[in-house]
Motif scaffolding. Structure first.
Motif, PDB file in Angstrom:
ATOM      1  N   ALA A 223       0.833  -1.207   0.000  1.00  0.00           N
ATOM      2  CA  ALA A 223       0.000   0.000   0.000  1.00  0.00           C
ATOM      3  C   ALA A 223       0.867   1.257   0.000  1.00  0.00           C
ATOM      4  CB  ALA A 223      -0.909  -0.004   1.224  1.00  0.00           C
ATOM      5  N   TYR A 224       1.958   1.231   0.766  1.00  0.00           N
ATOM      6  CA  TYR A 224       2.861   2.387   0.840  1.00  0.00           C
ATOM      7  C   TYR A 224       3.487   2.694  -0.528  1.00  0.00           C
ATOM      8  CZ  TYR A 224       7.141   4.975   1.868  1.00  0.00           C
ATOM      9  OH  TYR A 224       8.159   5.890   1.854  1.00  0.00           O
ATOM     10  N   LEU A 225       3.945   1.663  -1.205  1.00  0.00           N
ATOM     11  CA  LEU A 225       4.563   1.840  -2.516  1.00  0.00           C
ATOM     12  C   LEU A 225       3.564   2.370  -3.539  1.00  0.00           C
ATOM     13  CD1 LEU A 225       6.674  -1.458  -2.677  1.00  0.00           C
ATOM     14  CD2 LEU A 225       7.555   0.856  -2.322  1.00  0.00           C
ATOM     15  N   LYS A 226       2.346   1.853  -3.475  1.00  0.00           N
ATOM     16  CA  LYS A 226       1.307   2.266  -4.428  1.00  0.00           C
ATOM     17  C   LYS A 226       0.857   3.701  -4.177  1.00  0.00           C
ATOM     18  CE  LYS A 226      -3.215   0.897  -6.252  1.00  0.00           C
ATOM     19  NZ  LYS A 226      -4.314  -0.099  -6.153  1.00  0.00           N
ATOM     20  N   GLU A 227       0.592   4.026  -2.922  1.00  0.00           N
ATOM     21  CA  GLU A 227       0.088   5.361  -2.572  1.00  0.00           C
ATOM     22  C   GLU A 227       1.106   6.456  -2.865  1.00  0.00           C
ATOM     23  OE1 GLU A 227      -1.033   5.124   1.499  1.00  0.00           O
ATOM     24  OE2 GLU A 227      -2.630   3.656   1.118  1.00  0.00           O
ATOM     25  N   ASN A 228       2.383   6.147  -2.669  1.00  0.00           N
ATOM     26  CA  ASN A 228       3.434   7.154  -2.862  1.00  0.00           C
ATOM     27  C   ASN A 228       4.122   7.044  -4.227  1.00  0.00           C
ATOM     28  OD1 ASN A 228       3.805   8.544  -0.024  1.00  0.00           O
ATOM     29  ND2 ASN A 228       3.507   6.367   0.373  1.00  0.00           N
ATOM     30  N   LYS A 229       3.655   6.101  -5.043  1.00  0.00           N
ATOM     31  CA  LYS A 229       4.187   5.890  -6.390  1.00  0.00           C
ATOM     32  C   LYS A 229       5.716   5.773  -6.365  1.00  0.00           C
ATOM     33  CE  LYS A 229       0.342   8.348  -8.563  1.00  0.00           C
ATOM     34  NZ  LYS A 229      -0.072   9.461  -9.454  1.00  0.00           N
ATOM     35  N   ILE A 230       6.187   4.885  -5.484  1.00  0.00           N
ATOM     36  CA  ILE A 230       7.628   4.718  -5.274  1.00  0.00           C
ATOM     37  C   ILE A 230       8.161   3.521  -6.055  1.00  0.00           C
ATOM     38  CG2 ILE A 230       9.384   4.114  -3.556  1.00  0.00           C
ATOM     39  CD1 ILE A 230       7.782   5.710  -1.521  1.00  0.00           C
ATOM     40  N   LYS A 231       9.282   3.727  -6.720  1.00  0.00           N
ATOM     41  CA  LYS A 231      10.028   2.656  -7.360  1.00  0.00           C
ATOM     42  C   LYS A 231      11.353   2.533  -6.608  1.00  0.00           C
ATOM     43  CE  LYS A 231       7.242   1.790 -10.859  1.00  0.00           C
ATOM     44  NZ  LYS A 231       6.561   0.480 -11.000  1.00  0.00           N
ATOM     45  N   VAL A 232      11.520   1.445  -5.889  1.00  0.00           N
ATOM     46  CA  VAL A 232      12.721   1.267  -5.077  1.00  0.00           C
ATOM     47  C   VAL A 232      13.902   0.921  -5.979  1.00  0.00           C
ATOM     48  CG1 VAL A 232      13.783  -0.059  -3.218  1.00  0.00           C
ATOM     49  CG2 VAL A 232      11.355   0.498  -3.118  1.00  0.00           C
ATOM     50  N   ARG A 233      14.919   1.776  -5.967  1.00  0.00           N
ATOM     51  CA  ARG A 233      16.084   1.569  -6.824  1.00  0.00           C
ATOM     52  C   ARG A 233      17.413   1.736  -6.087  1.00  0.00           C
ATOM     53  NH1 ARG A 233      12.636   4.509 -10.537  1.00  0.00           N
ATOM     54  NH2 ARG A 233      12.057   3.198 -12.322  1.00  0.00           N
ATOM     55  N   SER A 234      17.389   2.294  -4.895  1.00  0.00           N
ATOM     56  CA  SER A 234      18.642   2.579  -4.189  1.00  0.00           C
ATOM     57  C   SER A 234      18.570   2.130  -2.738  1.00  0.00           C
ATOM     58  CB  SER A 234      18.937   4.080  -4.230  1.00  0.00           C
ATOM     59  OG  SER A 234      17.989   4.783  -3.433  1.00  0.00           O
ATOM     60  N   ILE A 235      19.720   2.162  -2.074  1.00  0.00           N
ATOM     61  CA  ILE A 235      19.774   1.800  -0.667  1.00  0.00           C
ATOM     62  C   ILE A 235      18.970   2.790   0.178  1.00  0.00           C
ATOM     63  CG2 ILE A 235      21.989   2.982  -0.441  1.00  0.00           C
ATOM     64  CD1 ILE A 235      20.555   0.086   1.710  1.00  0.00           C
ATOM     65  N   GLU A 236      18.932   4.055  -0.229  1.00  0.00           N
ATOM     66  CA  GLU A 236      18.146   5.031   0.520  1.00  0.00           C
ATOM     67  C   GLU A 236      16.658   4.702   0.450  1.00  0.00           C
ATOM     68  OE1 GLU A 236      19.507   7.130   2.557  1.00  0.00           O
ATOM     69  OE2 GLU A 236      21.449   6.379   1.876  1.00  0.00           O
ATOM     70  N   ASP A 237      16.198   4.248  -0.715  1.00  0.00           N
ATOM     71  CA  ASP A 237      14.805   3.810  -0.849  1.00  0.00           C
ATOM     72  C   ASP A 237      14.541   2.608   0.052  1.00  0.00           C
ATOM     73  OD1 ASP A 237      14.334   5.741  -2.808  1.00  0.00           O
ATOM     74  OD2 ASP A 237      14.893   4.388  -4.440  1.00  0.00           O
ATOM     75  N   LEU A 238      15.507   1.692   0.074  1.00  0.00           N
ATOM     76  CA  LEU A 238      15.362   0.483   0.878  1.00  0.00           C
ATOM     77  C   LEU A 238      15.329   0.813   2.371  1.00  0.00           C
ATOM     78  CD1 LEU A 238      15.108  -2.552   0.623  1.00  0.00           C
ATOM     79  CD2 LEU A 238      17.607  -2.720   0.614  1.00  0.00           C
ATOM     80  N   LYS A 239      16.160   1.763   2.789  1.00  0.00           N
ATOM     81  CA  LYS A 239      16.157   2.182   4.195  1.00  0.00           C
ATOM     82  C   LYS A 239      14.792   2.755   4.585  1.00  0.00           C
ATOM     83  CE  LYS A 239      21.084   3.241   4.823  1.00  0.00           C
ATOM     84  NZ  LYS A 239      22.062   4.336   5.063  1.00  0.00           N
ATOM     85  N   LYS A 240      14.168   3.486   3.673  1.00  0.00           N
ATOM     86  CA  LYS A 240      12.855   4.056   3.939  1.00  0.00           C
ATOM     87  C   LYS A 240      11.812   2.959   4.129  1.00  0.00           C
ATOM     88  CE  LYS A 240       9.914   7.350   4.507  1.00  0.00           C
ATOM     89  NZ  LYS A 240       9.952   8.168   5.730  1.00  0.00           N
ATOM     90  N   ILE A 241      11.924   1.896   3.352  1.00  0.00           N
ATOM     91  CA  ILE A 241      11.006   0.758   3.491  1.00  0.00           C
ATOM     92  C   ILE A 241      11.153   0.137   4.883  1.00  0.00           C
ATOM     93  CG2 ILE A 241      10.495  -1.589   2.690  1.00  0.00           C
ATOM     94  CD1 ILE A 241       9.598   0.608   0.762  1.00  0.00           C
ATOM     95  N   ILE A 242      12.387  -0.008   5.344  1.00  0.00           N
ATOM     96  CA  ILE A 242      12.614  -0.593   6.670  1.00  0.00           C
ATOM     97  C   ILE A 242      12.073   0.332   7.762  1.00  0.00           C
ATOM     98  CG2 ILE A 242      14.346  -1.491   8.263  1.00  0.00           C
ATOM     99  CD1 ILE A 242      13.965  -3.111   5.688  1.00  0.00           C
ATOM    100  N   GLU A 243      12.236   1.628   7.561  1.00  0.00           N
ATOM    101  CA  GLU A 243      11.694   2.599   8.525  1.00  0.00           C
ATOM    102  C   GLU A 243      10.170   2.488   8.609  1.00  0.00           C
ATOM    103  OE1 GLU A 243      13.097   6.401   7.313  1.00  0.00           O
ATOM    104  OE2 GLU A 243      15.206   5.972   7.783  1.00  0.00           O
ATOM    105  N   VAL A 244       9.517   2.318   7.468  1.00  0.00           N
ATOM    106  CA  VAL A 244       8.064   2.161   7.446  1.00  0.00           C
ATOM    107  C   VAL A 244       7.663   0.871   8.168  1.00  0.00           C
ATOM    108  CG1 VAL A 244       6.039   1.802   5.968  1.00  0.00           C
ATOM    109  CG2 VAL A 244       7.749   3.521   5.340  1.00  0.00           C
ATOM    110  N   LEU A 245       8.404  -0.200   7.936  1.00  0.00           N
ATOM    111  CA  LEU A 245       8.109  -1.464   8.600  1.00  0.00           C
ATOM    112  C   LEU A 245       8.273  -1.358  10.117  1.00  0.00           C
ATOM    113  CD1 LEU A 245       9.860  -3.978   6.179  1.00  0.00           C
ATOM    114  CD2 LEU A 245       7.408  -3.885   6.669  1.00  0.00           C
ATOM    115  N   ASN A 246       9.207  -0.528  10.536  1.00  0.00           N
ATOM    116  CA  ASN A 246       9.467  -0.370  11.975  1.00  0.00           C
ATOM    117  C   ASN A 246       8.555   0.671  12.648  1.00  0.00           C
ATOM    118  OD1 ASN A 246      11.543  -2.286  12.445  1.00  0.00           O
ATOM    119  ND2 ASN A 246      13.039  -0.940  11.479  1.00  0.00           N
ATOM    120  N   SER A 247       7.762   1.385  11.849  1.00  0.00           N
ATOM    121  CA  SER A 247       6.917   2.435  12.413  1.00  0.00           C
ATOM    122  C   SER A 247       5.610   1.873  12.968  1.00  0.00           C
ATOM    123  CB  SER A 247       6.609   3.470  11.331  1.00  0.00           C
ATOM    124  OG  SER A 247       5.866   2.891  10.259  1.00  0.00           O
TER     125      SER A 247
END
Length: 247
Positions: A223-247
């Protein structure tokens, strides 16, 4: 800064040629006896372990590109055992050999190797580098050193530096240049769910990220990826995904 000598007092190191050790992954041997302070063989073994040369193939490194090390120079670090600080020394990580080389001071010519013990960790730029068991993207169970990028309440994120050695080739003729020996470095990322008892490789791809998640966590990130229209391509994108999972 405390020295490793504060823990082992004085360790006798037997050295081999550092020119060979630097690039071929050949490590010298730790002497199995204590120094003037009476450090025991057990204590020395506990800190330094034995040398392991499964990848030591006497590489021809007269001409090469790249490096087997994440840093060619020794850097100051702190050693931890089960999360408790036990001493400070200098280290460099041989990612090709999967070995942390250590010495008690920057001026020492003797080089030892840290035991591949999961209870031990050193600091690299303030982050813990420790020996782990993990599963790569091809479902292979492996052992090696992972650098902890995020220590979260639910998920941890790790980085692995992988080094490949490619042997060079002489010039076939005067019109073709010789190919030098080469060390090539690659970076992989791994995710660990608290209580999950496993560490899995995670790639910078929306589809592949969702593949390693399940249940509510998977739906949350989808849902997060769809709502924010995010394409994960870098480590910074990946870190954001982990932050969302930990929130």
């Amino acid at each position: 800064m405390k020295s490793l000598k504060a823990l082992t007092l004085s360790i006798s190191l037997i050295t081999s040629s550092l020119a060979v050790a630097q690039f071929a992954g050949q490590s010298p041997v730790i002497a199995g006896k204590g120094g003037p302070g009476g450090a025991s063989t057990a204590a020395i073994g506990y800190i330094t372990g034995s040398m392991m040369d499964e990848k030591n193939t006497k590489l021809n490194v007269d001409d090469f590109q790249g490096s087997p090390y994440t840093s060619d120079t020794f850097q100051p670090t702190t050693l931890f055992d089960k999360g408790k600080e036990v001493g400070q020394f200098y280290y460099r990580y041989n990612a090709y050999n999967g070995e942390i080389e250590i010495k008690s001071s920057i001026t020492d010519t003797g080089v030892g190797s840290l035991s591949r013990d999961k209870s031990l960790a050193v600091l690299e730029d303030g982050k813990k580098l420790s020996f782990k068991t993990f599963i790569d993207k091809n479902k292979n169970t492996m052992n090696g050193y992972l650098l902890e990028l995020i220590d979260g309440e639910k998920y941890n994120l790790y980085e692995r530096t992988k080094v490949k050695y490619t042997e060079g080739a002489p010039a076939a003729n005067s019109f073709v240049m010789a190919t030098p020996n080469k060390f090539s470095q690659f970076t992989e990322y791994y995710i660990e769910k608290e209580g999950g008892n496993r560490i899995d490789e995670i790639e910078t791809s929306n589809r592949k990220i969702l593949k390693v998640l399940d249940g509510e966590d998977k739906e949350k990130i989808k849902a997060y990826l769809k709502e924010n229209k995010i394409k994960v391509r870098s480590i910074e994108d990946l870190k954001k995904i982990i932050e969302v999972l930990n929130s």
